[in-house]
Design a protein around this motif. Structure first.
Motif, PDB file in Angstrom:
ATOM      1  N   ALA A 243     -31.137 -12.067 -26.259  1.00  0.00           N
ATOM      2  CA  ALA A 243     -32.005 -12.217 -27.429  1.00  0.00           C
ATOM      3  C   ALA A 243     -33.225 -11.309 -27.298  1.00  0.00           C
ATOM      4  O   ALA A 243     -33.709 -10.749 -28.294  1.00  0.00           O
ATOM      5  CB  ALA A 243     -32.436 -13.675 -27.573  1.00  0.00           C
TER       6      ALA A 243
ATOM      7  N   TYR B  52     -20.425  -7.518 -25.100  1.00  0.00           N
ATOM      8  CA  TYR B  52     -21.682  -8.257 -25.191  1.00  0.00           C
ATOM      9  C   TYR B  52     -22.811  -7.333 -25.647  1.00  0.00           C
ATOM     10  O   TYR B  52     -23.541  -7.642 -26.609  1.00  0.00           O
ATOM     11  CB  TYR B  52     -21.986  -8.852 -23.823  1.00  0.00           C
ATOM     12  CG  TYR B  52     -23.340  -9.504 -23.666  1.00  0.00           C
ATOM     13  CD1 TYR B  52     -23.613 -10.751 -24.229  1.00  0.00           C
ATOM     14  CD2 TYR B  52     -24.340  -8.872 -22.932  1.00  0.00           C
ATOM     15  CE1 TYR B  52     -24.846 -11.351 -24.052  1.00  0.00           C
ATOM     16  CE2 TYR B  52     -25.579  -9.463 -22.754  1.00  0.00           C
ATOM     17  CZ  TYR B  52     -25.828 -10.709 -23.318  1.00  0.00           C
ATOM     18  OH  TYR B  52     -27.049 -11.301 -23.139  1.00  0.00           O
TER      19      TYR B  52
ATOM     20  N   VAL C 262     -28.167 -16.144 -32.337  1.00  0.00           N
ATOM     21  CA  VAL C 262     -26.942 -15.396 -32.035  1.00  0.00           C
ATOM     22  C   VAL C 262     -26.491 -15.668 -30.600  1.00  0.00           C
ATOM     23  O   VAL C 262     -25.299 -15.783 -30.322  1.00  0.00           O
ATOM     24  CB  VAL C 262     -27.173 -13.877 -32.236  1.00  0.00           C
ATOM     25  CG1 VAL C 262     -25.940 -13.080 -31.810  1.00  0.00           C
ATOM     26  CG2 VAL C 262     -27.524 -13.587 -33.690  1.00  0.00           C
ATOM     27  N   THR C 263     -27.446 -15.784 -29.681  1.00  0.00           N
ATOM     28  CA  THR C 263     -27.102 -15.918 -28.260  1.00  0.00           C
ATOM     29  C   THR C 263     -27.161 -17.354 -27.762  1.00  0.00           C
ATOM     30  O   THR C 263     -27.040 -17.589 -26.554  1.00  0.00           O
ATOM     31  CB  THR C 263     -28.061 -15.064 -27.402  1.00  0.00           C
ATOM     32  OG1 THR C 263     -29.413 -15.508 -27.614  1.00  0.00           O
ATOM     33  CG2 THR C 263     -27.944 -13.598 -27.765  1.00  0.00           C
TER      34      THR C 263
ATOM     35  N   GLY D 216     -32.568 -13.829 -33.230  1.00  0.00           N
ATOM     36  CA  GLY D 216     -31.751 -13.370 -32.116  1.00  0.00           C
ATOM     37  C   GLY D 216     -31.290 -14.510 -31.234  1.00  0.00           C
ATOM     38  O   GLY D 216     -30.166 -14.514 -30.730  1.00  0.00           O
TER      39      GLY D 216
ATOM     40  N   MET E  45     -32.270  -7.801 -28.208  1.00  0.00           N
ATOM     41  CA  MET E  45     -32.147  -7.659 -29.657  1.00  0.00           C
ATOM     42  C   MET E  45     -33.502  -7.580 -30.336  1.00  0.00           C
ATOM     43  O   MET E  45     -33.722  -6.769 -31.236  1.00  0.00           O
ATOM     44  CB  MET E  45     -31.339  -8.829 -30.234  1.00  0.00           C
ATOM     45  CG  MET E  45     -29.855  -8.702 -30.043  1.00  0.00           C
ATOM     46  SD  MET E  45     -28.923  -9.909 -31.023  1.00  0.00           S
ATOM     47  CE  MET E  45     -29.300 -11.402 -30.128  1.00  0.00           C
TER      48      MET E  45
ATOM     49  N   VAL F  74     -25.938  -6.523 -34.173  1.00  0.00           N
ATOM     50  CA  VAL F  74     -26.736  -7.551 -34.857  1.00  0.00           C
ATOM     51  C   VAL F  74     -28.171  -7.066 -35.043  1.00  0.00           C
ATOM     52  O   VAL F  74     -28.775  -7.240 -36.108  1.00  0.00           O
ATOM     53  CB  VAL F  74     -26.701  -8.873 -34.071  1.00  0.00           C
ATOM     54  CG1 VAL F  74     -27.684  -9.870 -34.676  1.00  0.00           C
ATOM     55  CG2 VAL F  74     -25.300  -9.457 -34.071  1.00  0.00           C
TER      56      VAL F  74
ATOM     57  N   LEU G 286     -22.291  -6.242 -29.251  1.00  0.00           N
ATOM     58  CA  LEU G 286     -22.636  -7.311 -30.188  1.00  0.00           C
ATOM     59  C   LEU G 286     -24.145  -7.353 -30.421  1.00  0.00           C
ATOM     60  O   LEU G 286     -24.615  -7.425 -31.567  1.00  0.00           O
ATOM     61  CB  LEU G 286     -22.156  -8.655 -29.647  1.00  0.00           C
ATOM     62  CG  LEU G 286     -22.650  -9.909 -30.400  1.00  0.00           C
ATOM     63  CD1 LEU G 286     -22.057  -9.945 -31.795  1.00  0.00           C
ATOM     64  CD2 LEU G 286     -22.292 -11.175 -29.606  1.00  0.00           C
ATOM     65  N   LEU G 287     -24.910  -7.292 -29.337  1.00  0.00           N
ATOM     66  CA  LEU G 287     -26.370  -7.342 -29.458  1.00  0.00           C
ATOM     67  C   LEU G 287     -26.887  -6.179 -30.292  1.00  0.00           C
ATOM     68  O   LEU G 287     -27.760  -6.347 -31.153  1.00  0.00           O
ATOM     69  CB  LEU G 287     -27.015  -7.313 -28.065  1.00  0.00           C
ATOM     70  CG  LEU G 287     -26.630  -8.417 -27.078  1.00  0.00           C
ATOM     71  CD1 LEU G 287     -27.403  -8.244 -25.778  1.00  0.00           C
ATOM     72  CD2 LEU G 287     -26.890  -9.788 -27.665  1.00  0.00           C
TER      73      LEU G 287
ATOM     74  N   SER H 288     -32.734 -21.019 -26.195  1.00  0.00           N
ATOM     75  CA  SER H 288     -31.586 -20.687 -25.348  1.00  0.00           C
ATOM     76  C   SER H 288     -31.312 -21.739 -24.281  1.00  0.00           C
ATOM     77  O   SER H 288     -30.314 -21.660 -23.585  1.00  0.00           O
ATOM     78  CB  SER H 288     -31.817 -19.320 -24.671  1.00  0.00           C
ATOM     79  OG  SER H 288     -32.951 -19.372 -23.834  1.00  0.00           O
TER      80      SER H 288
ATOM     81  N   LEU I 149     -17.097 -15.520 -28.077  1.00  0.00           N
ATOM     82  CA  LEU I 149     -18.189 -14.623 -27.706  1.00  0.00           C
ATOM     83  C   LEU I 149     -17.801 -13.800 -26.477  1.00  0.00           C
ATOM     84  O   LEU I 149     -17.201 -14.324 -25.542  1.00  0.00           O
ATOM     85  CB  LEU I 149     -19.455 -15.425 -27.392  1.00  0.00           C
ATOM     86  CG  LEU I 149     -20.154 -16.119 -28.562  1.00  0.00           C
ATOM     87  CD1 LEU I 149     -21.301 -16.984 -28.058  1.00  0.00           C
ATOM     88  CD2 LEU I 149     -20.670 -15.087 -29.563  1.00  0.00           C
TER      89      LEU I 149
END
Length: 593
Positions: free
Chosen positions: A75, A19, A63-64, A60, A78, A26, A22-23, A155, A11
């Motif tokens: 998140a 970073y 993913v994080t 989201g 996103m 997605v 990526l957000l 998270s 990641l």
């Protein structure tokens, strides 16, 4: 730019370019389309939709999760972007309305440009009102709280261990009950009008917010025979046909009181008569207001320009923008209190005001009314997302940028997904306003039905609508003035804490005798079963918390707004969102066979 390593080596580091990329990828290509399918399906089938925040928040966070507790901000970025895509996707009902009315559909590129400009205007208006509704009024925003709880839980492993059972229980019940009602055809659930998200939202806000909609709904039921007798309602019309206008007025009246107080305080600070020391603003809250105003003015002009290219006279486009600037605040307050965004009501009132100004052309009414519809959806989402960020401490400027990107993608996706649904289900092109006998299956298209009705009535516009709104404004003004006076009265505040009896009396005054206009308005916007389950969820939540307080249970170390009822309530909202996503995907997969 400072970066922080992720738990998993593959990641990109937090705050690095990789970073943020990526957000964005997605959110745009996975979470947004998933939420968009669910929102479009719900609006075409039921006539309302659940915002994509909760669904995107869950996915989201997955993913994080490798970033630990700090991943909650990513998140949140996103879900802000994905929810924008989902909200825009639900606006396909505007295209459906054009088809119902037999109007010439504008070229695809013009529709996309129009959706885009209005969406950007809504982002600006929503952000401008954020300091008032989120920071100063500190409204609950039930779905925003649900998203914050989900992001904090998924998270942070420590918080997750404490909350997973409660969150999972609500999610399972929400999904199971919704699928049972919509797909398995469980008649009992349909008969009682149960909705997992309504009950869950009520659990989050509690009885003081949940009881007023029941009170107004009961008043409406009691008045319905008389309203039919005097001709304000037809033989089969529900109370909310009149109630939503009065409720909009009560919110506007209450907002006028609150805004007056805000402006008076601001004027006092400007003149130096306010002796209170300024409160330092946290870094994550800071936004350049001057640039935000320029942004909003630019997109307002763009909306008027694109409207003109579609044949909308400048005067009506300007009126649409002016009304949108009012209704983004009104609807934002409604969402903050009740989790209900009365977007179709804003559309109806806006078109009615334009009709009184001389508008008779349905296509002009539809396009001008779209300014209110889309801007209230986007502006409400913006405020809901800022409420989540307020609980998490998420950077508002970055969140704003992600939402802007989401609107850009959403404008394209909205037109594309609408054309896909219309091709997949030709029944959606059938005007069931004129041919109710042709309504089939789950495709109720209630929002489109309302739009078609008001646009067909443009030529016969009269003043009843504004009279009812005026009545609501007076009611809202009077009630809010009294409530503010009681809140500021030292004697009353001392009295309410005197004994258990005075506490009960205060509850009755607060929820039944003088119910807050923001909370009670839901009883005019929706059918009574919806108001009942929302209110019953609030009553259930408050009783639960009272029992816990009596048992003197120890805190488990979680944030105060992550109690059991808010977690289960948020799970119910999330479960219903997942269920409707499942139904939407099933429907589209059936087309491919």
């Amino acid at each position: 730019m400072s970066t922080a390593p992720a738990r998993f080596g593959f990641l990109p580091a937090i705050n690095s370019r990789g970073y943020y990329l990526l957000l964005a990828l997605v959110a745009i290509f996975v979470l947004g389309p998933l939420g968009g399918v669910a929102a479009a399906y719900m609006n075409f089938s039921l006539g309302f939709f659940i915002g994509g925040q909760v669904l995107a928040g869950i996915l989201g966070s997955l993913v994080t999760i490798g970033y630990g507790a700090e991943g909650r901000h990513g998140a949140n970025y996103m879900q802000s972007m994905a929810a924008s895509v989902a909200g825009m996707a639900a606006m396909g009902v505007l295209i459906q309305t054009m088809i119902w009315l037999g109007l010439a559909e504008p070229p695809t590129w013009q529709l996309i440009a129009y959706f885009l400009c209005i969406g950007m205007l809504g982002v600006g208006l929503g952000m401008l009102y954020t300091p008032l509704v989120v920071d100063r009024m500190q409204l609950k925003y039930p779905s925003g709280l649900a998203v914050a709880n989900i992001l904090r839980a998924l998270s942070d492993p420590t918080v997750l261990k404490r909350s997973i059972a409660r969150l999972g229980t609500g999610l399972g019940l929400g999904a199971g009950l919704t699928l049972a009602a919509e797909k398995a055809g469980v008649a009992f659930l349909g008969a009682i009008g149960f909705s997992a998200s309504n009950f869950g939202a009520g659990m989050i806000v509690g009885a003081r917010i949940g009881v007023p909609p029941i009170v107004v709904g009961l008043i409406g039921l009691a008045l319905t025979p008389w309203l039919r007798e005097v001709g304000l309602l037809g033989p089969n019309d529900p109370w909310r046909k009149v109630g939503f206008l009065i409720s909009l007025g009560t919110i506007l009246g209450a907002a006028a009181v609150d805004l007056t107080l805000v402006f008076r305080e601001a004027l006092g600070r400007h003149r130096g008569t306010d002796t209170r020391p300024p409160v330092p603003q946290e870094e994550w809250k800071k936004v350049d207001t001057r640039k935000l105003v320029i942004w909003t003015v630019f997109w307002a002009i763009a909306v008027v320009a694109v409207s003109a290219s579609l044949g909308v006279p400048v005067g009506y486009a300007v009126l649409g923008v002016a009304l949108a600037s009012v209704f983004v605040l009104i609807n934002g307050i409604s969402i903050g209190i009740s989790d209900s965004n009365p977007i179709s009501s804003a559309f109806v009132v806006g078109v009615t005001v334009m009709a009184l100004a001389g508008l008779t052309n349905p296509i002009v009414g539809l396009l001008a009314g779209a300014i209110l519809l889309i801007s209230t959806v986007v502006g409400g989402d913006m405020q809901q997302d800022r409420s989540t960020g307020w609980r998490l401490g998420t950077n508002r400027t970055i969140q704003f940028r992600y939402q802007v990107i989401g609107i850009f993608m959403g404008a394209i996706f909205a037109v594309a997904i609408t054309k896909l649904f219309l091709a997949a289900y030709p029944v959606l092109k059938v005007d069931t306003f004129l041919h109710p006998e042709m309504k089939t299956g789950n495709w109720q298209s209630a929002m489109t039905y309302k739009f078609a009705g008001v646009l067909r009535g443009l030529a016969s516009a009269e003043t009843t609508t504004l009279k009812l709104m005026g009545l609501g404004i007076v009611i809202g003004l009077v009630i809010q003035i009294i409530r503010v006076a009681l809140k500021r009265s030292v004697a009353y505040q001392a009295w309410r804490e005197r004994s258990n009896g005075t506490k009960v009396a205060d509850f009755i005054i607060d929820t039944i005798l003088l119910p807050g206009p923001y909370a009670s308005s839901l009883g005019g916007f929706v059918e009574f079963p919806t108001a009942f389950w929302y209110g019953f969820g609030g009553i259930f939540s408050s009783i639960w918390q009272w029992v816990v307080a009596r048992s003197k249970a120890k805190s488990d170390g979680q944030p105060e707004d992550m109690d059991t009822t808010s977690l289960i309530g948020g799970g119910l909202i999330a479960g219903e969102a997942l269920a409707f996503l499942t139904l939407g995907i099933i429907g589209l997969l059936a087309l491919a066979r």
